[in-house]
Design an enzyme around this catalytic site. Structure first.
Site, PDB file in Angstrom:
ATOM      1  N   CYS A  95     -22.016  34.939  36.897  1.00 35.18           N
ATOM      2  CA  CYS A  95     -22.646  35.502  37.974  1.00 35.18           C
ATOM      3  C   CYS A  95     -21.632  36.639  38.641  1.00 35.18           C
ATOM      4  O   CYS A  95     -22.099  37.649  38.257  1.00 35.18           O
ATOM      5  CB  CYS A  95     -22.649  34.471  39.161  1.00 35.18           C
ATOM      6  N   HIS A 207     -25.409  29.505  35.277  1.00 34.23           N
ATOM      7  CA  HIS A 207     -24.664  28.400  35.883  1.00 34.23           C
ATOM      8  C   HIS A 207     -25.108  27.165  35.217  1.00 34.23           C
ATOM      9  O   HIS A 207     -25.604  27.114  34.151  1.00 34.23           O
ATOM     10  CB  HIS A 207     -24.956  28.124  37.581  1.00 34.23           C
TER      11      HIS A 207
END
Length: 264
Positions: A95, A207
């Site tokens: 991310c 994630h």
């Protein structure tokens, strides 16, 4: 055998639970009698802490925390980090971390945040009115040598599962995409690619955390870290990943990708 695992800014870049990647690597190493020393690479870490790192993990952050990190990671510290990546130290960056490794990130509000320029990619937030990229993501890993190594290990094409939650959109330049999106948004919801891969560094929006959902990636990172450090071929024997396999198959069915259900 021993490994030093460098954890990028654990407090500032730990917003989305990606500490699970650190835990996964540590446990899978320990189950094979490999000692792991976790080194926090944060604002308080001395320059020498960046030396002799065998494996790197970086997580996500919100814009404010990411800007603090980018301001701190300059000069000699940035040079150390770049040298590790260029020297093919394995790593997984999720991310906000890939945005940090890229050329720049343009937030929805405020000035452009310059990155390290290690990866040829840029990230831009389209504005607060734009829909966030949130949901489960599945992608076939296509970047080499990672894809070839995993195909040999698994006996089939590797498919990774994760959960994405990002406002920014990432656009690749001259760098391999990590994989081809099967469902979800990926880098930008436009070109069908997810993540990036450079040297031995995995960059992704996934994630989950990523590694517990895809333990074969964790093993690949550990094997490559050991091979680099000890200059010998390393190939792990399988361990009991039955629960992870069941969870993966359940998610494949939920995503209407039941044809990918397997023992991987």
């Amino acid at each position: 055998m021993q490994l030093k695992l460098g954890w990028l800014y654990p407090t500032l870049m730990g917003t989305y639970g990606d500490r699970g990647n650190v835990i996964c690597l540590e446990k899978r190493a320990q189950w094979r009698d490999i000692e792991v020393e976790i080194i926090p690479l944060d604002k308080e870490a001395p320059l020498e802490a960046w030396s002799d790192i065998d494996l790197i993990v970086g997580g996500g952050a919100q814009d404010r925390q990411q800007e603090i990190v980018m301001r701190d990671l300059q000069g000699a510290k940035a040079a150390k980090f770049k040298a590790l990546i260029e020297d093919a130290v394995p790593g997984v960056f999720t991310c906000g971390s890939p945005q940090l490794l890229g050329k720049y990130y343009e937030p929805a509000l405020g000035q452009r945040i310059e990155g390290l320029g290690i990866l040829d990619l840029v990230s831009k937030h389209p504005g607060f009115e734009a829909k966030r990229c949130i949901g489960n993501v599945a992608f076939e890993i296509t970047a080499n040598p990672l894809a070839d190594d995993l195909t040999k290990k698994l006996g089939q094409k590797p498919v990774a599962l994760g959960f994405e939650n990002h406002g920014g959109r990432t656009y690749l330049g001259d760098v391999q995409p990590l994989g081809k999106v099967l469902t979800g948004y990926g880098n930008n919801g436009e070109d069908g690619w997810e993540g990036a891969f450079y040297k031995m560094a995995i960059a992704t929006y996934a994630h989950g955390p990523l590694l517990p959902k895809n333990p074969f990636i964790a093993d690949w990172l550990l094997e490559k870290a050991l091979e680099r450090k000890y200059q010998q071929t390393v190939e792990f024997s399988p361990i009991d990943d039955n629960l992870a396999k069941q969870a993966r198959n359940t998610m494949f069915k939920r995503l209407d990708l039941a044809e990918l259900s397997s023992t991987a």
